[in-house]
Design an enzyme around this catalytic site. Structure first.
Site, PDB file in Angstrom:
ATOM      1  N   LYS A 153       0.859  -1.189   0.000  1.00 19.21           N
ATOM      2  CA  LYS A 153       0.000   0.000   0.000  1.00 19.21           C
ATOM      3  C   LYS A 153       0.891   1.232   0.000  1.00 19.21           C
ATOM      4  O   LYS A 153       2.072   1.163   0.362  1.00 19.21           O
ATOM      5  CB  LYS A 153      -0.903   0.046   1.250  1.00 19.21           C
ATOM      6  N   ASP A 154       0.302   2.354  -0.343  1.00 25.99           N
ATOM      7  CA  ASP A 154       1.054   3.613  -0.263  1.00 25.99           C
ATOM      8  C   ASP A 154       1.555   3.874   1.147  1.00 25.99           C
ATOM      9  O   ASP A 154       2.623   4.467   1.337  1.00 25.99           O
ATOM     10  CB  ASP A 154       0.164   4.783  -0.708  1.00 25.99           C
ATOM     11  N   TYR A 156       2.576   1.738   3.150  1.00 27.28           N
ATOM     12  CA  TYR A 156       3.624   0.767   3.465  1.00 27.28           C
ATOM     13  C   TYR A 156       4.689   0.788   2.363  1.00 27.28           C
ATOM     14  O   TYR A 156       4.880  -0.207   1.655  1.00 27.28           O
ATOM     15  CB  TYR A 156       3.044  -0.642   3.588  1.00 27.28           C
ATOM     16  N   ASP A 163       0.112 -11.471   1.712  1.00 30.63           N
ATOM     17  CA  ASP A 163      -1.283 -11.188   1.347  1.00 30.63           C
ATOM     18  C   ASP A 163      -1.381 -10.555  -0.037  1.00 30.63           C
ATOM     19  O   ASP A 163      -2.308 -10.820  -0.802  1.00 30.63           O
ATOM     20  CB  ASP A 163      -1.945 -10.214   2.333  1.00 30.63           C
ATOM     21  N   TRP A 245      -3.132 -16.908   2.106  1.00 23.52           N
ATOM     22  CA  TRP A 245      -3.241 -16.050   0.916  1.00 23.52           C
ATOM     23  C   TRP A 245      -2.161 -16.436  -0.102  1.00 23.52           C
ATOM     24  O   TRP A 245      -2.420 -16.487  -1.317  1.00 23.52           O
ATOM     25  CB  TRP A 245      -3.042 -14.584   1.300  1.00 23.52           C
ATOM     26  N   SER A 372       3.692   3.457  10.724  1.00 28.40           N
ATOM     27  CA  SER A 372       4.438   4.041  11.836  1.00 28.40           C
ATOM     28  C   SER A 372       3.545   4.556  12.960  1.00 28.40           C
ATOM     29  O   SER A 372       3.980   4.621  14.108  1.00 28.40           O
ATOM     30  CB  SER A 372       5.340   5.181  11.341  1.00 28.40           C
TER      31      SER A 372
END
Length: 462
Positions: A153-154, A156, A163, A245, A372
């Protein structure tokens, strides 16, 4: 002789009753929870999982009374997300999770194209949008180590999670198989995702993959990652559903990927390695798997929460094994007993029946790593048992969808494993039974088992 025949017929009917029960469970799960987790939900990977498995059911049982109604739920689910021209109403970029639901578009395209070509093209345009976004625009790791891997994801950056392979790579592969099967470069791009994460997360000593990996463990959002070898950048534990997954993603991609592609053998080898590890950590008593895969229920967290047998991971493992056997990726003699024990364990451990339906229990609601501002999600064993977002729930979509997947593969396995036996058609009396054990002098439409002198001689598609 007649007593011997009756005994053999009884044994056959016991086997058939298992198949009938399986069919009842998959049907009942959709009847019990399908609509609320498809038509009644917005675009999301969890509801998308359930909708996709419902469409798999419709494809497997096109003449079933439930299929037409259930198909309508999935069509409503997609139509709530896209307009009449096939444009997404409010697609949220920056997450592989939001790509995953796009897998429903292929089934809808295939069916609607036979009814209304223009409506079918609407679903294709939506799939085209997701494909182009994923392949050409979605953010990838830019560092040399892990270069071109999709970030999860953005929020992360630099991170790949197990997954994410199910969320992004499987959609990517089904799109290619449906619309662009000769795109060899794109197939290699898919293979790269698996090769990258496997090379970094696979622990040969434990035969398992760590949940996540960061190409930059010093990034603030990767506070959970190991900062030194061995397994630099990896999270600290082996999470059941993360492995689930991953196993499901591998077998699904191998189903779509051309076998002659140069990367096919390597991905098949990774799948075999992953399944070997899953088999190693199967609980010998129940036949299913724990939330934290390398421990049993003697492991207790800092807050006193005991490790537990988890439903969604166990269903995904069962699905991956059975499908791997069906595709010829796993040896049937070696893995069928493992998969059968797993399926029986899923029913005994997680499924309860009630008037009007079935329920599934012991599902981990959620789990993740960071970012974070969520320091609790630190990837430790305590987090996967104590975290505020990892509570144990019932009838949640990740458990419902994975259970339907496991059931459908089990039903395919049962009906495909019957082979003609030696019998003399001219002299043998014939009895016809349906898969529910009902005998018919003249069988109606359906799937039947022919018995000659008590011998199951063949499967009949009438």
């Amino acid at each position: 002789m007649m007593k011997k025949l009756e005994t053999f017929v009884l044994s056959i009917l016991i086997c058939l009753s298992v198949t009938a029960q399986t069919s009842r469970y998959s049907t009942s799960m959709i009847q019990s929870h399908g609509k609320e987790w498809s038509a009644d939900k917005s675009w999301d990977y969890v509801s998308g999982l359930v909708a996709k498995t419902i469409l798999m059911y419709c494809s497997q049982y096109p003449d079933d009374d439930l299929s037409a109604q259930a198909y309508g739920w999935c069509k409503t689910y997609a139509d709530n997300a896209i307009d009449t021209d096939g444009n997404f109403r409010s697609f949220k970029k920056g997450s592989l999770d939001n790509i995953a639901s796009g897998k429903v578009l292929f089934d809808l395209y295939a069916h609607e194209s036979t009814v209304n070509q223009a409506n079918g093209e609407r679903y294709r345009r939506a799939a085209d949008y997701l494909y182009k976004y994923l392949r050409y625009e979605y953010k990838r790791i830019s560092l040399d180590d892990g270069k071109d891997g999709f970030i999860h994801k953005d929020s992360y950056p630099y991170q790949m999670w197990l997954d994410g392979l199910y969320m992004g790579a499987v959609f990517y592969a089904e799109y290619l198989a449906t619309f662009a099967p000769d795109e060899n470069e794109a197939w290699s791009d898919i293979a790269l995702q698996f090769i990258t994460i496997h090379n970094h997360t696979y622990d040969a000593q434990k035969s398992l993959n760590y949940h996540g990996w960061s190409a930059n463990p010093k990034d603030a959002n990767s506070f959970w990652a190991n900062t030194a070898d061995p397994f630099k950048g990896c999270s600290k534990e082996f999470w059941g559903r993360g492995m689930g997954w991953y196993a499901a993603a591998l077998v699904d991609v191998l189903d779509f990927m051309p076998r002659e592609h140069p990367d096919y053998a390597e991905i098949a080898g990774i799948f075999a390695q992953v399944i070997d590890g899953i088999r190693r950590w199967q609980d010998s008593h129940s036949g299913v798997w724990y939330q934290l895969m390398q421990y049993d229920d003697s492991f207790v967290s800092a807050r006193g929460n005991r490790n537990y047998l988890e439903a969604s991971a166990s269903c995904m493992f069962t699905y991956a094994m059975l499908k791997g056997i069906r595709l010829g990726l796993l040896d049937s003699a070696e893995f069928s007993p493992v998969a059968m024990k797993a399926y029986d364990g899923v029913l005994a451990t997680f499924i309860t029946e009630r008037t009007g339906g079935v329920d599934i229990h012991n599902i981990c609601r959620s789990a993740g790593l960071g970012p974070s501002n969520k320091r609790e999600r630190n990837g430790t064993a305590d987090y996967y048992l104590d975290g505020s977002d990892v509570n144990i729930v019932s009838n949640e979509g990740k458990g419902i969808g994975s259970f339907i997947m496991a059931c459908l593969e089990y039903e395919k396995y049962i009906t495909s494993s019957l082979h003609p036996a030696i019998a003399d058609p001219a002299s043998s009396p014939v009895m016809i039974f349906d898969i529910y054990g009902h005998r018919y002098p003249t069988p109606p439409k359906g799937i039947y088992i022919e018995l000659r002198n008590g011998i199951a001689t063949k499967k009949i598609n009438h």
